[in-house]
Design a protein around this motif. Structure first.
Motif, PDB file in Angstrom:
ATOM      1  N   ALA A  59     -60.176 -29.767 -14.814  1.00 31.62           N
ATOM      2  CA  ALA A  59     -60.552 -30.123 -13.444  1.00 31.62           C
ATOM      3  C   ALA A  59     -59.829 -31.326 -12.857  1.00 31.62           C
ATOM      4  CB  ALA A  59     -62.069 -30.391 -13.387  1.00 31.62           C
ATOM      5  N   TRP A  60     -59.077 -32.081 -13.629  1.00 33.55           N
ATOM      6  CA  TRP A  60     -58.678 -33.389 -13.120  1.00 33.55           C
ATOM      7  C   TRP A  60     -57.587 -33.347 -12.058  1.00 33.55           C
ATOM      8  CZ3 TRP A  60     -54.621 -37.010 -13.368  1.00 33.55           C
ATOM      9  CH2 TRP A  60     -53.435 -36.543 -13.930  1.00 33.55           C
ATOM     10  N   LYS A  61     -56.876 -32.235 -11.913  1.00 30.99           N
ATOM     11  CA  LYS A  61     -55.782 -32.168 -10.948  1.00 30.99           C
ATOM     12  C   LYS A  61     -56.232 -31.759  -9.548  1.00 30.99           C
ATOM     13  CE  LYS A  61     -52.042 -31.253 -14.209  1.00 30.99           C
ATOM     14  NZ  LYS A  61     -50.920 -30.353 -14.586  1.00 30.99           N
ATOM     15  N   HIS A  62     -57.465 -31.382  -9.378  1.00 31.05           N
ATOM     16  CA  HIS A  62     -57.956 -30.897  -8.084  1.00 31.05           C
ATOM     17  C   HIS A  62     -58.952 -31.905  -7.516  1.00 31.05           C
ATOM     18  CE1 HIS A  62     -60.017 -28.361  -5.116  1.00 31.05           C
ATOM     19  NE2 HIS A  62     -58.930 -27.602  -5.141  1.00 31.05           N
ATOM     20  N   PRO A  63     -58.933 -32.161  -6.181  1.00 28.35           N
ATOM     21  CA  PRO A  63     -59.877 -33.134  -5.609  1.00 28.35           C
ATOM     22  C   PRO A  63     -61.329 -32.834  -5.936  1.00 28.35           C
ATOM     23  CG  PRO A  63     -58.235 -32.507  -3.977  1.00 28.35           C
ATOM     24  CD  PRO A  63     -58.012 -31.621  -5.167  1.00 28.35           C
ATOM     25  N   LEU A  64     -61.734 -31.570  -5.833  1.00 35.08           N
ATOM     26  CA  LEU A  64     -63.109 -31.220  -6.163  1.00 35.08           C
ATOM     27  C   LEU A  64     -63.372 -31.458  -7.646  1.00 35.08           C
ATOM     28  CD1 LEU A  64     -65.840 -30.059  -5.364  1.00 35.08           C
ATOM     29  CD2 LEU A  64     -64.920 -27.761  -5.768  1.00 35.08           C
ATOM     30  N   GLY A  65     -62.371 -31.166  -8.467  1.00 35.68           N
ATOM     31  CA  GLY A  65     -62.517 -31.413  -9.898  1.00 35.68           C
ATOM     32  C   GLY A  65     -62.710 -32.887 -10.198  1.00 35.68           C
ATOM     33  N   LEU A  66     -61.983 -33.749  -9.475  1.00 35.14           N
ATOM     34  CA  LEU A  66     -62.142 -35.190  -9.663  1.00 35.14           C
ATOM     35  C   LEU A  66     -63.565 -35.638  -9.331  1.00 35.14           C
ATOM     36  CD1 LEU A  66     -58.804 -36.575  -8.155  1.00 35.14           C
ATOM     37  CD2 LEU A  66     -59.474 -36.537 -10.555  1.00 35.14           C
ATOM     38  N   GLN A  67     -64.133 -35.064  -8.298  1.00 29.83           N
ATOM     39  CA  GLN A  67     -65.496 -35.430  -7.921  1.00 29.83           C
ATOM     40  C   GLN A  67     -66.499 -34.980  -8.987  1.00 29.83           C
ATOM     41  OE1 GLN A  67     -66.409 -34.451  -3.808  1.00 29.83           O
ATOM     42  NE2 GLN A  67     -64.262 -34.626  -3.270  1.00 29.83           N
ATOM     43  N   ARG A 124     -47.411 -41.941  -5.739  1.00 30.53           N
ATOM     44  CA  ARG A 124     -46.661 -41.300  -6.820  1.00 30.53           C
ATOM     45  C   ARG A 124     -47.406 -40.135  -7.448  1.00 30.53           C
ATOM     46  NH1 ARG A 124     -45.749 -46.519 -10.383  1.00 30.53           N
ATOM     47  NH2 ARG A 124     -47.827 -46.886  -9.490  1.00 30.53           N
ATOM     48  N   PHE A 125     -48.727 -40.178  -7.430  1.00 31.55           N
ATOM     49  CA  PHE A 125     -49.503 -39.135  -8.088  1.00 31.55           C
ATOM     50  C   PHE A 125     -50.359 -38.414  -7.060  1.00 31.55           C
ATOM     51  CE2 PHE A 125     -48.992 -42.686 -11.078  1.00 31.55           C
ATOM     52  CZ  PHE A 125     -48.242 -42.046 -12.062  1.00 31.55           C
ATOM     53  N   PRO A 126     -50.601 -37.110  -7.279  1.00 29.73           N
ATOM     54  CA  PRO A 126     -51.482 -36.390  -6.353  1.00 29.73           C
ATOM     55  C   PRO A 126     -52.907 -36.968  -6.389  1.00 29.73           C
ATOM     56  CG  PRO A 126     -50.797 -34.977  -8.190  1.00 29.73           C
ATOM     57  CD  PRO A 126     -50.091 -36.271  -8.344  1.00 29.73           C
ATOM     58  N   HIS A 127     -53.454 -37.140  -5.205  1.00 32.53           N
ATOM     59  CA  HIS A 127     -54.837 -37.623  -5.063  1.00 32.53           C
ATOM     60  C   HIS A 127     -55.020 -39.003  -5.695  1.00 32.53           C
ATOM     61  CE1 HIS A 127     -55.153 -33.429  -4.108  1.00 32.53           C
ATOM     62  NE2 HIS A 127     -55.039 -33.065  -5.367  1.00 32.53           N
ATOM     63  N   ALA A 128     -53.969 -39.838  -5.676  1.00 33.83           N
ATOM     64  CA  ALA A 128     -54.044 -41.153  -6.313  1.00 33.83           C
ATOM     65  C   ALA A 128     -55.091 -42.035  -5.636  1.00 33.83           C
ATOM     66  CB  ALA A 128     -52.677 -41.831  -6.272  1.00 33.83           C
ATOM     67  N   ALA A 129     -55.129 -42.025  -4.308  1.00 36.92           N
ATOM     68  CA  ALA A 129     -56.097 -42.872  -3.593  1.00 36.92           C
ATOM     69  C   ALA A 129     -57.528 -42.494  -3.954  1.00 36.92           C
ATOM     70  CB  ALA A 129     -55.878 -42.752  -2.086  1.00 36.92           C
ATOM     71  N   LEU A 130     -57.785 -41.170  -4.035  1.00 37.39           N
ATOM     72  CA  LEU A 130     -59.122 -40.705  -4.404  1.00 37.39           C
ATOM     73  C   LEU A 130     -59.455 -41.123  -5.836  1.00 37.39           C
ATOM     74  CD1 LEU A 130     -61.643 -39.038  -3.734  1.00 37.39           C
ATOM     75  CD2 LEU A 130     -60.427 -37.005  -4.543  1.00 37.39           C
ATOM     76  N   THR A 131     -58.471 -41.007  -6.729  1.00 39.56           N
ATOM     77  CA  THR A 131     -58.696 -41.377  -8.129  1.00 39.56           C
ATOM     78  C   THR A 131     -59.025 -42.859  -8.261  1.00 39.56           C
ATOM     79  OG1 THR A 131     -57.143 -39.657  -8.825  1.00 39.56           O
ATOM     80  CG2 THR A 131     -57.704 -41.350 -10.438  1.00 39.56           C
ATOM     81  N   ILE A 132     -58.268 -43.713  -7.559  1.00 43.75           N
ATOM     82  CA  ILE A 132     -58.515 -45.160  -7.620  1.00 43.75           C
ATOM     83  C   ILE A 132     -59.898 -45.494  -7.075  1.00 43.75           C
ATOM     84  CG2 ILE A 132     -57.774 -47.400  -6.711  1.00 43.75           C
ATOM     85  CD1 ILE A 132     -54.913 -46.299  -6.701  1.00 43.75           C
ATOM     86  N   THR A 133     -60.255 -44.883  -5.957  1.00 42.49           N
ATOM     87  CA  THR A 133     -61.547 -45.168  -5.327  1.00 42.49           C
ATOM     88  C   THR A 133     -62.705 -44.744  -6.233  1.00 42.49           C
ATOM     89  OG1 THR A 133     -60.553 -44.829  -3.151  1.00 42.49           O
ATOM     90  CG2 THR A 133     -62.955 -44.784  -3.281  1.00 42.49           C
ATOM     91  N   LEU A 134     -62.615 -43.539  -6.796  1.00 42.39           N
ATOM     92  CA  LEU A 134     -63.687 -43.058  -7.676  1.00 42.39           C
ATOM     93  C   LEU A 134     -63.762 -43.886  -8.954  1.00 42.39           C
ATOM     94  CD1 LEU A 134     -63.441 -39.163  -7.319  1.00 42.39           C
ATOM     95  CD2 LEU A 134     -64.945 -40.763  -6.138  1.00 42.39           C
ATOM     96  N   SER A 135     -62.616 -44.343  -9.440  1.00 40.33           N
ATOM     97  CA  SER A 135     -62.620 -45.192 -10.639  1.00 40.33           C
ATOM     98  C   SER A 135     -63.355 -46.496 -10.370  1.00 40.33           C
ATOM     99  CB  SER A 135     -61.182 -45.477 -11.086  1.00 40.33           C
ATOM    100  OG  SER A 135     -60.516 -44.285 -11.455  1.00 40.33           O
ATOM    101  N   MET A 136     -63.175 -47.047  -9.172  1.00 34.20           N
ATOM    102  CA  MET A 136     -63.879 -48.274  -8.816  1.00 34.20           C
ATOM    103  C   MET A 136     -65.380 -48.026  -8.712  1.00 34.20           C
ATOM    104  SD  MET A 136     -63.179 -51.421  -8.353  1.00 34.20           S
ATOM    105  CE  MET A 136     -64.708 -52.089  -8.976  1.00 34.20           C
ATOM    106  N   TYR A 137     -65.747 -46.887  -8.150  1.00 31.29           N
ATOM    107  CA  TYR A 137     -67.163 -46.501  -8.126  1.00 31.29           C
ATOM    108  C   TYR A 137     -67.724 -46.470  -9.542  1.00 31.29           C
ATOM    109  CZ  TYR A 137     -68.529 -45.107  -3.379  1.00 31.29           C
ATOM    110  OH  TYR A 137     -68.916 -45.097  -2.068  1.00 31.29           O
ATOM    111  N   LEU A 138     -67.000 -45.810 -10.438  1.00 31.10           N
ATOM    112  CA  LEU A 138     -67.459 -45.652 -11.815  1.00 31.10           C
ATOM    113  C   LEU A 138     -67.629 -47.009 -12.494  1.00 31.10           C
ATOM    114  CD1 LEU A 138     -68.136 -43.554 -13.975  1.00 31.10           C
ATOM    115  CD2 LEU A 138     -65.741 -43.596 -14.672  1.00 31.10           C
ATOM    116  N   LEU A 139     -66.661 -47.910 -12.311  1.00 30.16           N
ATOM    117  CA  LEU A 139     -66.754 -49.235 -12.912  1.00 30.16           C
ATOM    118  C   LEU A 139     -67.931 -50.031 -12.353  1.00 30.16           C
ATOM    119  CD1 LEU A 139     -62.980 -50.263 -13.044  1.00 30.16           C
ATOM    120  CD2 LEU A 139     -64.478 -49.722 -14.979  1.00 30.16           C
TER     121      LEU A 139
END
Length: 394
Positions: A59-67, A124-139
């Motif tokens: 799931a990690w390569k798709h925006p819905l999968g990231l969520q 540089r990476f697909p959905h990088a902004a979403l990944t960074i934002t969700l990582s901050m939520y998680l932390l």
């Protein structure tokens, strides 16, 4: 993503509600209850992390999968924080609880401000902004759970070693099943009309409708805070004192909601100023939803009386079930005919029904005059007079 997390956590938090009932009403051993609850948290966290491990490669390569991955990763920390919060509430440690509630949003805001430049630059990476934002939520959830765990352990003076106590489990699990189901139905009642508007009127309508819902529910924040303070007393007091406390809290909350709802109704024209002229369509929805918000806001203290003083855990489940049915059926009938207003009318109708049924059930169980829920007595008037006079004239 937020609604999914809320639904999952609200359901699971129903089991943590046993702290108040078990410690303050049944007078069970604190360590035994906490040890049983720790086993439950570990089980939930283990299942969530196992599913996370299985889902990550898929799931990690798709925006819905990231969520989805974020929900699975954050759930153990959110559940831990919820259990700590419920234990502190049962111990009447409201000041500490209020401070702990600030940790996650404060950490998130500071982190996002610090990373805002990186979020804008990263390409540089697909959905990088979403990944960074969700990582901050998680932390932020991880940090809040860790601090809450340490603070709660010290304040409660208990060990966090998991251990099974058959007597506690036999009481906690049936209670938790019913309260968890009630919580889930409550969330469906809160959001069923939103989903129906999105389905029957389209996603743009859901956007306008969602703003109206969010603003109207702001009215609940103060009334729920007032109720939170007395939950421990409702469970631990003897029957007569618990009824008096419940009635006093209900009438304070009810009349506060009436006054607050009137002021918010007068302020409704400000909505387009805050959100833009396109959201002028939210104003009539907001005005209709305020009726239901005012009606439903004070029922929580009566529900708490039923569950934690009377042990009537089934009633709130039945109540929310009927409200969900009324909400969805009315939406199905009215939205095709009235558009978004149909959803707002359906929601307010369901909330009004909840208020009427809850008051009727309170009367049935206590045989108390219904005027006690609405009319201020001499002690109330004296208290209000002292409040409005201010400290200088006391």
């Amino acid at each position: 993503m937020g609604i999914t997390l809320l639904l999952g956590n609200t359901f699971i938090e129903g089991y943590a509600s046993f702290f108040n009932f078990g410690l303050n009403r049944l007078k069970l051993n604190r360590q035994h209850v906490v040890s049983t609850a720790v086993r439950h948290v570990i089980l939930i966290s283990s299942v969530s992390l196992l599913v996370l491990i299985i889902a990550t490669p898929l799931a990690w390569k798709h925006p819905l999968g990231l969520q989805i991955l974020f929900v699975l990763g954050a759930l153990p920390f959110i559940v831990t924080f919820s259990y700590c919060s419920r234990l502190l509430q049962a111990l009447n440690e409201i000041d500490l609880l209020n401070r702990l509630n600030l940790i996650q949003p404060a950490t998130l805001i500071v982190g996002l401000i610090f990373l805002s430049g990186e979020i804008r630059r990263e390409r540089r990476f697909p959905h990088a902004a979403l990944t960074i934002t969700l990582s901050m939520y998680l932390l932020s959830y991880l940090f809040a759970a860790l601090i809450a765990l340490i603070a709660t352990r010290r304040k409660a003076s208990v060990s966090l070693r998991p251990k099974r106590y058959e007597k506690i489990s036999s009481l906690m699990m049936p209670y938790g099943h019913r309260v968890a189901t009630q919580n889930l139905l409550t969330q469906l009642n809160y959001r069923g009309d939103f989903y129906m508007v999105e389905w029957l009127a389209g996603w743009k309508s859901a956007g306008w409708y969602g703003v109206a819902v969010s603003l109207s529910e702001l009215l609940w924040q103060v009334s729920q805070s007032l109720s939170l303070i007395v939950y421990t007393g409702i469970a631990s007091a003897d029957h007569r004192d618990s009824m008096a406390l419940t009635e006093r809290t209900f009438r304070y909350s009810f009349w506060f909601l009436i006054v607050g709802g009137g002021l918010m109704y007068l302020a409704a024209p400000v909505v387009p100023v805050l959100y833009g002229h396109k959201f002028a369509r939210s104003v009539p929805l907001f005005e209709i939803l305020l009726i239901g918000t005012v009606a439903y806001g004070a029922t929580g203290v009566l529900t708490q009386f039923f569950t934690d003083q009377l042990g009537k855990v089934k009633y709130p489940v039945y109540l929310q079930g009927w409200c969900v049915v009324v909400n969805l059926v009315t939406c199905w009938f009215l939205i095709p005919r009235l558009g978004m207003r149909g959803g707002a009318i359906a929601s307010s109708a369901a909330y009004m029904m909840a208020l009427i049924l809850t008051i009727a059930y309170y009367r049935l169980q206590t045989k108390r005059p219904l005027l006690n829920l609405f009319i201020f007595d001499a002690a109330d008037i004296m208290l209000l007079r002292r409040i409005f006079q201010g400290p200088a004239t006391r």
